[in-house]
Motif scaffolding. Sequence first.
Motif, PDB file in Angstrom:
ATOM      1  N   CYS A 115     -30.803 -27.226  -8.771  1.00  0.00           N
ATOM      2  CA  CYS A 115     -30.301 -26.313  -7.735  1.00  0.00           C
ATOM      3  C   CYS A 115     -29.203 -26.993  -6.924  1.00  0.00           C
ATOM      4  CB  CYS A 115     -31.422 -25.887  -6.798  1.00  0.00           C
ATOM      5  SG  CYS A 115     -32.719 -24.900  -7.579  1.00  0.00           S
ATOM      6  N   ASP A 116     -28.139 -26.267  -6.654  1.00  0.00           N
ATOM      7  CA  ASP A 116     -27.106 -26.740  -5.727  1.00  0.00           C
ATOM      8  C   ASP A 116     -27.707 -26.694  -4.323  1.00  0.00           C
ATOM      9  OD1 ASP A 116     -24.946 -26.513  -3.725  1.00  0.00           O
ATOM     10  OD2 ASP A 116     -23.619 -26.522  -5.465  1.00  0.00           O
ATOM     11  N   ILE A 117     -27.818 -27.847  -3.676  1.00  0.00           N
ATOM     12  CA  ILE A 117     -28.573 -27.915  -2.431  1.00  0.00           C
ATOM     13  C   ILE A 117     -27.900 -27.125  -1.306  1.00  0.00           C
ATOM     14  CG2 ILE A 117     -27.513 -30.039  -1.574  1.00  0.00           C
ATOM     15  CD1 ILE A 117     -30.391 -30.860  -0.677  1.00  0.00           C
ATOM     16  N   ASP A 118     -26.569 -27.064  -1.287  1.00  0.00           N
ATOM     17  CA  ASP A 118     -25.889 -26.297  -0.244  1.00  0.00           C
ATOM     18  C   ASP A 118     -26.093 -24.798  -0.435  1.00  0.00           C
ATOM     19  OD1 ASP A 118     -24.629 -28.285   1.464  1.00  0.00           O
ATOM     20  OD2 ASP A 118     -23.424 -28.807  -0.277  1.00  0.00           O
ATOM     21  N   VAL A 119     -26.008 -24.347  -1.682  1.00  0.00           N
ATOM     22  CA  VAL A 119     -26.289 -22.934  -1.970  1.00  0.00           C
ATOM     23  C   VAL A 119     -27.744 -22.613  -1.639  1.00  0.00           C
ATOM     24  CG1 VAL A 119     -26.432 -21.186  -3.785  1.00  0.00           C
ATOM     25  CG2 VAL A 119     -24.482 -22.762  -3.717  1.00  0.00           C
ATOM     26  N   LEU A 120     -28.632 -23.539  -1.984  1.00  0.00           N
ATOM     27  CA  LEU A 120     -30.050 -23.338  -1.704  1.00  0.00           C
ATOM     28  C   LEU A 120     -30.301 -23.191  -0.201  1.00  0.00           C
ATOM     29  CD1 LEU A 120     -32.871 -23.161  -2.884  1.00  0.00           C
ATOM     30  CD2 LEU A 120     -32.983 -25.655  -2.841  1.00  0.00           C
ATOM     31  N   ALA A 121     -29.642 -24.036   0.598  1.00  0.00           N
ATOM     32  CA  ALA A 121     -29.782 -23.932   2.054  1.00  0.00           C
ATOM     33  C   ALA A 121     -29.330 -22.559   2.537  1.00  0.00           C
ATOM     34  CB  ALA A 121     -28.983 -25.037   2.734  1.00  0.00           C
ATOM     35  N   ASP A 122     -28.223 -22.075   1.965  1.00  0.00           N
ATOM     36  CA  ASP A 122     -27.730 -20.752   2.370  1.00  0.00           C
ATOM     37  C   ASP A 122     -28.721 -19.647   2.007  1.00  0.00           C
ATOM     38  OD1 ASP A 122     -25.436 -21.894   3.372  1.00  0.00           O
ATOM     39  OD2 ASP A 122     -24.228 -21.509   1.582  1.00  0.00           O
ATOM     40  N   LEU A 123     -29.381 -19.803   0.867  1.00  0.00           N
ATOM     41  CA  LEU A 123     -30.356 -18.789   0.453  1.00  0.00           C
ATOM     42  C   LEU A 123     -31.500 -18.673   1.450  1.00  0.00           C
ATOM     43  CD1 LEU A 123     -30.594 -19.438  -3.407  1.00  0.00           C
ATOM     44  CD2 LEU A 123     -29.556 -17.470  -2.270  1.00  0.00           C
ATOM     45  N   PHE A 124     -31.879 -19.781   2.055  1.00  0.00           N
ATOM     46  CA  PHE A 124     -32.968 -19.743   3.026  1.00  0.00           C
ATOM     47  C   PHE A 124     -32.525 -19.154   4.364  1.00  0.00           C
ATOM     48  CE2 PHE A 124     -34.999 -22.864   0.205  1.00  0.00           C
ATOM     49  CZ  PHE A 124     -36.293 -22.359   0.183  1.00  0.00           C
ATOM     50  N   VAL A 125     -31.360 -19.565   4.866  1.00  0.00           N
ATOM     51  CA  VAL A 125     -30.987 -19.172   6.231  1.00  0.00           C
ATOM     52  C   VAL A 125     -30.220 -17.855   6.296  1.00  0.00           C
ATOM     53  CG1 VAL A 125     -30.930 -21.579   6.957  1.00  0.00           C
ATOM     54  CG2 VAL A 125     -28.808 -20.480   6.240  1.00  0.00           C
ATOM     55  N   ALA A 126     -29.534 -17.481   5.210  1.00  0.00           N
ATOM     56  CA  ALA A 126     -28.672 -16.298   5.275  1.00  0.00           C
ATOM     57  C   ALA A 126     -29.408 -15.016   5.645  1.00  0.00           C
ATOM     58  CB  ALA A 126     -27.920 -16.125   3.961  1.00  0.00           C
ATOM     59  N   PRO A 127     -30.601 -14.731   5.073  1.00  0.00           N
ATOM     60  CA  PRO A 127     -31.274 -13.480   5.467  1.00  0.00           C
ATOM     61  C   PRO A 127     -31.598 -13.425   6.958  1.00  0.00           C
ATOM     62  CG  PRO A 127     -32.233 -14.367   3.455  1.00  0.00           C
ATOM     63  CD  PRO A 127     -31.334 -15.429   3.996  1.00  0.00           C
ATOM     64  N   MET A 128     -32.004 -14.566   7.531  1.00  0.00           N
ATOM     65  CA  MET A 128     -32.323 -14.585   8.955  1.00  0.00           C
ATOM     66  C   MET A 128     -31.065 -14.420   9.805  1.00  0.00           C
ATOM     67  SD  MET A 128     -35.101 -14.850  10.842  1.00  0.00           S
ATOM     68  CE  MET A 128     -36.324 -15.829   9.951  1.00  0.00           C
ATOM     69  N   LEU A 129     -30.010 -15.141   9.434  1.00  0.00           N
ATOM     70  CA  LEU A 129     -28.776 -15.051  10.204  1.00  0.00           C
ATOM     71  C   LEU A 129     -28.134 -13.677  10.057  1.00  0.00           C
ATOM     72  CD1 LEU A 129     -27.171 -18.561   9.525  1.00  0.00           C
ATOM     73  CD2 LEU A 129     -28.476 -17.792  11.514  1.00  0.00           C
ATOM     74  N   SER A 130     -28.280 -13.066   8.886  1.00  0.00           N
ATOM     75  CA  SER A 130     -27.729 -11.728   8.684  1.00  0.00           C
ATOM     76  C   SER A 130     -28.355 -10.726   9.646  1.00  0.00           C
ATOM     77  CB  SER A 130     -27.966 -11.286   7.238  1.00  0.00           C
ATOM     78  OG  SER A 130     -27.557  -9.949   7.037  1.00  0.00           O
ATOM     79  N   ARG A 131     -29.668 -10.791   9.794  1.00  0.00           N
ATOM     80  CA  ARG A 131     -30.344  -9.879  10.729  1.00  0.00           C
ATOM     81  C   ARG A 131     -30.038 -10.217  12.184  1.00  0.00           C
ATOM     82  NH1 ARG A 131     -36.065  -7.435   9.047  1.00  0.00           N
ATOM     83  NH2 ARG A 131     -35.685  -7.061   6.828  1.00  0.00           N
ATOM     84  N   ALA A 132     -29.957 -11.510  12.470  1.00  0.00           N
ATOM     85  CA  ALA A 132     -29.777 -11.927  13.857  1.00  0.00           C
ATOM     86  C   ALA A 132     -28.354 -11.700  14.356  1.00  0.00           C
ATOM     87  CB  ALA A 132     -30.143 -13.401  14.005  1.00  0.00           C
ATOM     88  N   LEU A 133     -27.361 -11.872  13.470  1.00  0.00           N
ATOM     89  CA  LEU A 133     -25.967 -11.867  13.916  1.00  0.00           C
ATOM     90  C   LEU A 133     -25.162 -10.672  13.412  1.00  0.00           C
ATOM     91  CD1 LEU A 133     -25.171 -15.657  13.366  1.00  0.00           C
ATOM     92  CD2 LEU A 133     -25.919 -14.528  15.467  1.00  0.00           C
ATOM     93  N   LEU A 134     -25.387 -10.265  12.171  1.00  0.00           N
ATOM     94  CA  LEU A 134     -24.540  -9.216  11.584  1.00  0.00           C
ATOM     95  C   LEU A 134     -25.154  -7.830  11.690  1.00  0.00           C
ATOM     96  CD1 LEU A 134     -23.366 -11.074   8.333  1.00  0.00           C
ATOM     97  CD2 LEU A 134     -22.214 -10.920  10.559  1.00  0.00           C
TER      98      LEU A 134
END
Length: 226
Positions: free
Chosen positions: A181-200
Amino acid sequence: MTRAKRGGTPADDAARTEAKPSAAPESPCAAATRRPGRPRNEALESTIIESVLDLLEHDVPLADLSMERIAKEAGVGKATVYRRWSGKAGLMLDVMRSLEEENPELPGESVRDDLVLLLEFLRRRGLAKRNSALLRTVITQVKAQPELWREYHDTVVQARRDALLAVLRRGIGSGEIRGDCDIDVLADLFVAPMLSRALLHEWKELPEGLAEQIVDTVLDGVRPRT
């Protein structure tokens, strides 16, 4: 966060007699660096930071916040402010940090549980932003200053990402997460759903259990294949 109440201190009176240090043109990074060697007075610094928050809360634009106006609002001499911050950029970074919670302490026993703790921190941060007009005001005004926002990102936001990356590396090392797994992409997979709801998509809920749901869903897809 508990905001300090403003009020005079003996240090304020002594500080009023000080002369302003000579000020040279500053870079954003230099402005964010505190002057070395001066004694700390946390109560006085809290008073100054509280004064900035009060001004912002009363819709004073960031561009109108001079060091002189901040000193007057705090009831201290201008030299007192300059002794602690070489310029407004450094002061505003500390104002932003004063609204931050400490990153959660991770037990380090379970990769899954540590990931949940980090995402739960983001969930609560998103709720705080929605519920705090002051926090929204400060973030909006600082975002309008690209160099200041970049400095905040590099010193505060990056620390959160580094903590997440450390947990993911531990998971790869222990075999709980696939090593391809690409670790940077993996990090985005974890945080993106939360940030999407919180910010977008601020109309979407941030319910309890959301952190667990995201972590379990992503982990299910990145576990080693049998």
